[in-house]
Design a protein around this motif. Structure first.
Motif, PDB file in Angstrom:
ATOM      1  N   GLY A 146       0.791  -1.219   0.000  1.00  0.00           N
ATOM      2  CA  GLY A 146       0.000   0.000   0.000  1.00  0.00           C
ATOM      3  C   GLY A 146       0.823   1.269   0.000  1.00  0.00           C
ATOM      4  N   VAL A 147       2.034   1.193  -0.556  1.00  0.00           N
ATOM      5  CA  VAL A 147       2.906   2.381  -0.614  1.00  0.00           C
ATOM      6  C   VAL A 147       3.563   2.447  -1.998  1.00  0.00           C
ATOM      7  CG1 VAL A 147       3.418   2.351   1.859  1.00  0.00           C
ATOM      8  CG2 VAL A 147       4.903   1.105   0.273  1.00  0.00           C
ATOM      9  N   ARG A 148       4.018   3.621  -2.365  1.00  0.00           N
ATOM     10  CA  ARG A 148       4.814   3.777  -3.579  1.00  0.00           C
ATOM     11  C   ARG A 148       6.280   3.626  -3.202  1.00  0.00           C
ATOM     12  NH1 ARG A 148       4.514   5.796  -8.676  1.00  0.00           N
ATOM     13  NH2 ARG A 148       2.336   6.366  -8.420  1.00  0.00           N
ATOM     14  N   LEU A 149       6.989   2.763  -3.928  1.00  0.00           N
ATOM     15  CA  LEU A 149       8.391   2.508  -3.619  1.00  0.00           C
ATOM     16  C   LEU A 149       9.342   3.306  -4.493  1.00  0.00           C
ATOM     17  CD1 LEU A 149       8.156  -1.364  -3.135  1.00  0.00           C
ATOM     18  CD2 LEU A 149       8.399   0.377  -1.344  1.00  0.00           C
ATOM     19  N   PHE A 150       8.919   3.636  -5.719  1.00  0.00           N
ATOM     20  CA  PHE A 150       9.779   4.396  -6.626  1.00  0.00           C
ATOM     21  C   PHE A 150       8.978   5.479  -7.334  1.00  0.00           C
ATOM     22  CE2 PHE A 150      11.669   0.122  -6.467  1.00  0.00           C
ATOM     23  CZ  PHE A 150      12.948   0.442  -6.033  1.00  0.00           C
ATOM     24  N   ASP A 151       9.599   6.650  -7.476  1.00  0.00           N
ATOM     25  CA  ASP A 151       9.056   7.695  -8.330  1.00  0.00           C
ATOM     26  C   ASP A 151       9.686   7.529  -9.701  1.00  0.00           C
ATOM     27  OD1 ASP A 151       7.416   8.943  -6.418  1.00  0.00           O
ATOM     28  OD2 ASP A 151       9.133  10.023  -5.580  1.00  0.00           O
ATOM     29  N   ARG A 152       8.864   7.353 -10.701  1.00  0.00           N
ATOM     30  CA  ARG A 152       9.349   7.132 -12.058  1.00  0.00           C
ATOM     31  C   ARG A 152       9.270   8.443 -12.825  1.00  0.00           C
ATOM     32  NH1 ARG A 152       6.664   3.249  -9.631  1.00  0.00           N
ATOM     33  NH2 ARG A 152       7.131   1.025  -9.917  1.00  0.00           N
ATOM     34  N   LEU A 153      10.401   9.105 -12.964  1.00  0.00           N
ATOM     35  CA  LEU A 153      10.480  10.419 -13.617  1.00  0.00           C
ATOM     36  C   LEU A 153      11.171  10.251 -14.961  1.00  0.00           C
ATOM     37  CD1 LEU A 153      11.636  12.437 -10.468  1.00  0.00           C
ATOM     38  CD2 LEU A 153       9.308  11.986 -11.239  1.00  0.00           C
ATOM     39  N   GLY A 154      10.400   9.804 -15.968  1.00  0.00           N
ATOM     40  CA  GLY A 154      11.000   9.500 -17.255  1.00  0.00           C
ATOM     41  C   GLY A 154      11.921   8.305 -17.104  1.00  0.00           C
ATOM     42  N   ARG A 155      13.186   8.498 -17.485  1.00  0.00           N
ATOM     43  CA  ARG A 155      14.173   7.424 -17.323  1.00  0.00           C
ATOM     44  C   ARG A 155      14.787   7.408 -15.936  1.00  0.00           C
ATOM     45  NH1 ARG A 155      17.752   7.216 -22.919  1.00  0.00           N
ATOM     46  NH2 ARG A 155      16.010   6.767 -24.361  1.00  0.00           N
ATOM     47  N   LEU A 156      14.472   8.403 -15.132  1.00  0.00           N
ATOM     48  CA  LEU A 156      15.042   8.506 -13.785  1.00  0.00           C
ATOM     49  C   LEU A 156      14.157   7.764 -12.793  1.00  0.00           C
ATOM     50  CD1 LEU A 156      17.337   9.849 -12.129  1.00  0.00           C
ATOM     51  CD2 LEU A 156      15.796  11.796 -11.779  1.00  0.00           C
ATOM     52  N   ILE A 157      14.776   6.855 -12.021  1.00  0.00           N
ATOM     53  CA  ILE A 157      14.071   6.082 -11.007  1.00  0.00           C
ATOM     54  C   ILE A 157      14.596   6.510  -9.639  1.00  0.00           C
ATOM     55  CG2 ILE A 157      13.505   3.783 -10.155  1.00  0.00           C
ATOM     56  CD1 ILE A 157      12.470   4.323 -12.962  1.00  0.00           C
ATOM     57  N   LEU A 158      13.710   7.075  -8.822  1.00  0.00           N
ATOM     58  CA  LEU A 158      14.129   7.548  -7.501  1.00  0.00           C
ATOM     59  C   LEU A 158      13.379   6.792  -6.411  1.00  0.00           C
ATOM     60  CD1 LEU A 158      14.206  11.434  -8.044  1.00  0.00           C
ATOM     61  CD2 LEU A 158      16.127   9.844  -8.044  1.00  0.00           C
ATOM     62  N   PRO A 159      14.099   6.194  -5.455  1.00  0.00           N
ATOM     63  CA  PRO A 159      13.417   5.490  -4.360  1.00  0.00           C
ATOM     64  C   PRO A 159      12.751   6.475  -3.405  1.00  0.00           C
ATOM     65  CG  PRO A 159      15.793   5.505  -4.008  1.00  0.00           C
ATOM     66  CD  PRO A 159      15.563   6.097  -5.362  1.00  0.00           C
ATOM     67  N   THR A 160      11.617   6.096  -2.867  1.00  0.00           N
ATOM     68  CA  THR A 160      10.916   6.910  -1.885  1.00  0.00           C
ATOM     69  C   THR A 160      11.458   6.606  -0.485  1.00  0.00           C
ATOM     70  OG1 THR A 160       9.212   5.233  -1.551  1.00  0.00           O
ATOM     71  CG2 THR A 160       8.838   6.860  -3.320  1.00  0.00           C
ATOM     72  N   ARG A 161      10.967   7.356   0.488  1.00  0.00           N
ATOM     73  CA  ARG A 161      11.385   7.106   1.870  1.00  0.00           C
ATOM     74  C   ARG A 161      10.974   5.699   2.296  1.00  0.00           C
ATOM     75  NH1 ARG A 161       9.009   7.360   6.807  1.00  0.00           N
ATOM     76  NH2 ARG A 161      10.368   7.834   8.609  1.00  0.00           N
ATOM     77  N   LEU A 192      12.296  -0.175   3.488  1.00  0.00           N
ATOM     78  CA  LEU A 192      12.163  -1.565   3.068  1.00  0.00           C
ATOM     79  C   LEU A 192      13.506  -2.150   2.644  1.00  0.00           C
ATOM     80  CD1 LEU A 192      10.367  -4.004   2.457  1.00  0.00           C
ATOM     81  CD2 LEU A 192       9.967  -3.043   0.171  1.00  0.00           C
ATOM     82  N   TYR A 193      14.334  -1.361   1.964  1.00  0.00           N
ATOM     83  CA  TYR A 193      15.615  -1.877   1.500  1.00  0.00           C
ATOM     84  C   TYR A 193      16.524  -2.241   2.672  1.00  0.00           C
ATOM     85  CZ  TYR A 193      20.122  -2.278  -0.790  1.00  0.00           C
ATOM     86  OH  TYR A 193      21.346  -2.743  -1.213  1.00  0.00           O
ATOM     87  N   ALA A 194      16.544  -1.398   3.694  1.00  0.00           N
ATOM     88  CA  ALA A 194      17.380  -1.691   4.868  1.00  0.00           C
ATOM     89  C   ALA A 194      16.971  -3.023   5.492  1.00  0.00           C
ATOM     90  CB  ALA A 194      17.278  -0.565   5.880  1.00  0.00           C
ATOM     91  N   ALA A 195      15.663  -3.248   5.588  1.00  0.00           N
ATOM     92  CA  ALA A 195      15.174  -4.505   6.157  1.00  0.00           C
ATOM     93  C   ALA A 195      15.466  -5.679   5.226  1.00  0.00           C
ATOM     94  CB  ALA A 195      13.673  -4.402   6.430  1.00  0.00           C
ATOM     95  N   ALA A 196      15.288  -5.468   3.903  1.00  0.00           N
ATOM     96  CA  ALA A 196      15.522  -6.543   2.937  1.00  0.00           C
ATOM     97  C   ALA A 196      16.977  -6.975   2.934  1.00  0.00           C
ATOM     98  CB  ALA A 196      15.103  -6.081   1.540  1.00  0.00           C
ATOM     99  N   ARG A 197      17.869  -6.008   3.007  1.00  0.00           N
ATOM    100  CA  ARG A 197      19.290  -6.338   3.013  1.00  0.00           C
ATOM    101  C   ARG A 197      19.652  -7.167   4.242  1.00  0.00           C
ATOM    102  NH1 ARG A 197      23.427  -1.459   2.603  1.00  0.00           N
ATOM    103  NH2 ARG A 197      22.874  -1.243   4.791  1.00  0.00           N
ATOM    104  N   ASP A 198      19.012  -6.857   5.366  1.00  0.00           N
ATOM    105  CA  ASP A 198      19.258  -7.628   6.582  1.00  0.00           C
ATOM    106  C   ASP A 198      18.752  -9.056   6.415  1.00  0.00           C
ATOM    107  OD1 ASP A 198      20.031  -7.789   9.442  1.00  0.00           O
ATOM    108  OD2 ASP A 198      17.882  -8.074   9.749  1.00  0.00           O
ATOM    109  N   VAL A 199      17.597  -9.209   5.781  1.00  0.00           N
ATOM    110  CA  VAL A 199      17.039 -10.540   5.530  1.00  0.00           C
ATOM    111  C   VAL A 199      17.968 -11.344   4.623  1.00  0.00           C
ATOM    112  CG1 VAL A 199      15.172 -11.799   4.371  1.00  0.00           C
ATOM    113  CG2 VAL A 199      14.635  -9.883   5.887  1.00  0.00           C
ATOM    114  N   PHE A 200      18.430 -10.721   3.527  1.00  0.00           N
ATOM    115  CA  PHE A 200      19.315 -11.422   2.596  1.00  0.00           C
ATOM    116  C   PHE A 200      20.605 -11.847   3.288  1.00  0.00           C
ATOM    117  CE2 PHE A 200      17.333  -8.606  -0.908  1.00  0.00           C
ATOM    118  CZ  PHE A 200      16.247  -9.465  -1.004  1.00  0.00           C
TER     119      PHE A 200
END
Length: 292
Positions: A44-59, A64-72
């Protein structure tokens, strides 16, 4: 949460691109996009802002990435421990090296490690000392070898070896002796701020009661190889590790310059993140480095 979707999200986060993520995961770009879109819908959240070819992660993506990296990391550790119980060491080791270690120290160790542990992959990231310290502290690299003791509690540093710093001049130098009084009359090629070589040079000057104000830089460069090439071309004097200069000195590409009572030495340090649990593969690589 589907593990494959989490992998796709993490790879997009790291590469800042759906196509790049797909290439690294051997998936099509639409499949990666679908995995991320499904994850966004599930959470229920947006993870990336898609600005043309530019992909920017949201807060939310940062969290989520910090938690995912810990899981991996935990899963990789469990897998590695299970395989080690069978007498096998597998996985991947992320190593950082500042300029001198990356080019003159680590390659032989990497080759020896690959022969001993063929099921382990090693990735070497080269940068200046400040960059490697920051990446190890942030957990992006398991370990690093740098040209200065970081002197910070978040990084554990172990001295691996020592080397001389040498002042080199172009092959056509008419004099191989320098004086402190006339030091600023000669042009110098210096390493950039953040370089372990520059730190060591500044510390050696400080011990001699001097500082960089007595040195006239004609160029500031971001690699040892650039210093060597500039000096060889006659641009000015340079300060480098003897490890880097030895072959050029033997071939007569440079001349070694001397300053009265100036015999600087520098250390190369193995750094790890304080409190970080290292995988069996990482521990094996460190054991090989420190074995001498």
């Amino acid at each position: 949460m589907d593990f494959r979707k989490l992998q796709a999200f993490a790879k997009v986060y790291e590469t800042r691109g759906f196509s790049k993520a797909g290439a690294e995961l051997f998936l099509s770009q639409p499949t990666v996009s679908a995995h991320v879109a499904s994850l966004e819908e599930e959470l229920g959240v947006r993870l990336f802002d898609r600005l043309g070819r530019l992909i920017l992660p949201t807060r939310e993506a940062d969290i989520l990435y910090a938690a995912a990296r810990d899981v991996f990391t935990r899963l990789e550790g469990v897998t590695a421990e299970l395989l080690r119980s069978q007498g096998r060491i597998t996985g991947e080791v992320l190593v950082g090296g500042s300029t001198i270690p990356a080019h003159y120290i680590l390659p032989e160790h990497l080759a020896a490690f690959a022969r001993r542990y063929p099921e382990v992959g090693v990735r070497l990231h080269a940068g200046d000392t400040a960059d490697i310290e920051a990446r190890v502290a942030a957990g992006e690299l398991a370990l690093g070898v740098v040209g200065a003791d970081p002197g910070t509690p978040e990084l554990r540093a172990v001295l691996l070896l020592e080397d001389d710093l040498v002042v080199i001049g172009p092959p056509a130098s008419d004099s191989r002796s320098l004086s402190w009084e006339r030091l600023d009359e000669r042009p110098w090629v210096l390493r950039e701020e953040g370089s372990g070589t520059r730190r060591a040079f500044q510390e050696a000057l400080r011990r001699a009661g001097r500082d960089l104000s007595g040195v006239r830089p004609v160029a500031v460069v971001d690699s040892t190889e650039a210093v060597l090439r500039c000096v060889r071309a006659g641009l000015g004097l340079g300060v480098v590790s003897r490890l880097a200069a030895s072959e050029g000195l033997q071939r007569g590409e440079f001349t070694e310059q001397s300053l009265p009572d100036f015999r600087p030495r520098r250390g190369f340090w193995l750094i790890t993140r304080t409190g970080r649990t290292l995988s069996p593969a990482e521990q094996a690589f460190i054991s090989l480095l420190t074995a001498g």
